[in-house]
Design an enzyme around this catalytic site. Structure first.
Site, short mmCIF file in Angstrom:
data_model
loop_
_atom_site.label_atom_id
_atom_site.label_comp_id
_atom_site.label_asym_id
_atom_site.label_seq_id
_atom_site.Cartn_x
_atom_site.Cartn_y
_atom_site.Cartn_z
N ASP A 144 0.86 -1.19 0.00
CA ASP A 144 0.00 0.00 0.00
C ASP A 144 0.89 1.23 0.00
O ASP A 144 1.98 1.21 0.56
CB ASP A 144 -0.90 0.01 1.23
CG ASP A 144 -1.99 -1.06 1.17
OD1 ASP A 144 -2.39 -1.43 0.05
OD2 ASP A 144 -2.45 -1.50 2.23
N ASP A 160 -6.98 -1.29 -4.60
CA ASP A 160 -8.04 -0.94 -3.65
C ASP A 160 -8.97 0.11 -4.25
O ASP A 160 -10.19 0.05 -4.10
CB ASP A 160 -7.46 -0.41 -2.34
CG ASP A 160 -6.69 -1.46 -1.55
OD1 ASP A 160 -6.98 -2.65 -1.71
OD2 ASP A 160 -5.80 -1.07 -0.78
#
Length: 194
Positions: A144, A160
């Site tokens: 991330d 995401d």
């Protein structure tokens, strides 16, 4: 219809490529995957210490994109979207198999001409699912790197974003179908005279 599936596959592969490339670039900006894996182990495994890796730099170098709005940082996520269900890989593999079946079912109704919202939603959800599944399958964790500064709730990635936008578009499609369906069902009914 075969041409439609080829176009969908190219778009999905392109989105997955963007996801994987963006994750690789942020890892390389922060010392590479091997360095980040060692730092992750140092932070999460009591048996691994800095003394075992002299000179390793575990600091994260952020990239300011729009000051006060968002920047690129770095984080590994062993959970689901936005850090939920950390470390439960078996659950993720089961969910991935279920999702693959669901996506196969949803793909049967895609149509760019008559179902734009639906088709875009399915494409985005599939691309997002594949992007994060690749990370989990190969590395047991997801990279991330996008952090919103005005609303700090989680660090996330391109996959995401695809998943969230896909779900939102899917919801919009359901609402529009409901509205359109009700409108169609009342078109042929004569209104009572006053």
């Amino acid at each position: 219809m075969k041409k439609t599936y080829i176009i969908l596959a190219v778009i999905i592969l392109g989105l997955v490529g963007i996801d994987q490339l963006s994750k690789t670039l942020i890892l390389n900006h922060n010392g590479g995957r091997q360095t980040r894996e060692i730092c992750f182990d140092i932070q999460n495994d009591p048996d691994v210490t800095y003394a075992m890796y002299p000179g390793i730099d575990c600091s994260v170098s952020d990239i300011n994109i729009i000051p006060g709005f968002f920047h690129f940082t770095f984080s590994f996520n062993t959970g689901a979207s936005f850090g939920s269900f950390k470390g439960n890989l078996t659950l993720f593999y089961i969910i991935s198999v279920f999702a693959a079946g669901l996506f196969y079912f949803l793909l049967r109704d895609v149509n760019w001409k008559t179902k734009k919202w639906y088709t875009a939603a399915v494409v985005l959800m599939i691309a997002g699912g594949i992007g994060n599944f690749i990370d989990r399958l190969m590395f047991q964790k997801v990279t991330d790197f996008i952090e919103l500064e005005f609303m700090r709730f989680a660090i996330f990635n391109f996959a995401d974003m695809c998943l969230v936008v896909g779900v939102i578009l899917f919801g919009i499609d359901l609402v529009l179908e409901e509205i359109h369906g009700k409108h169609k069902s009342t078109e042929g009914i004569e209104q009572p005279e006053d």
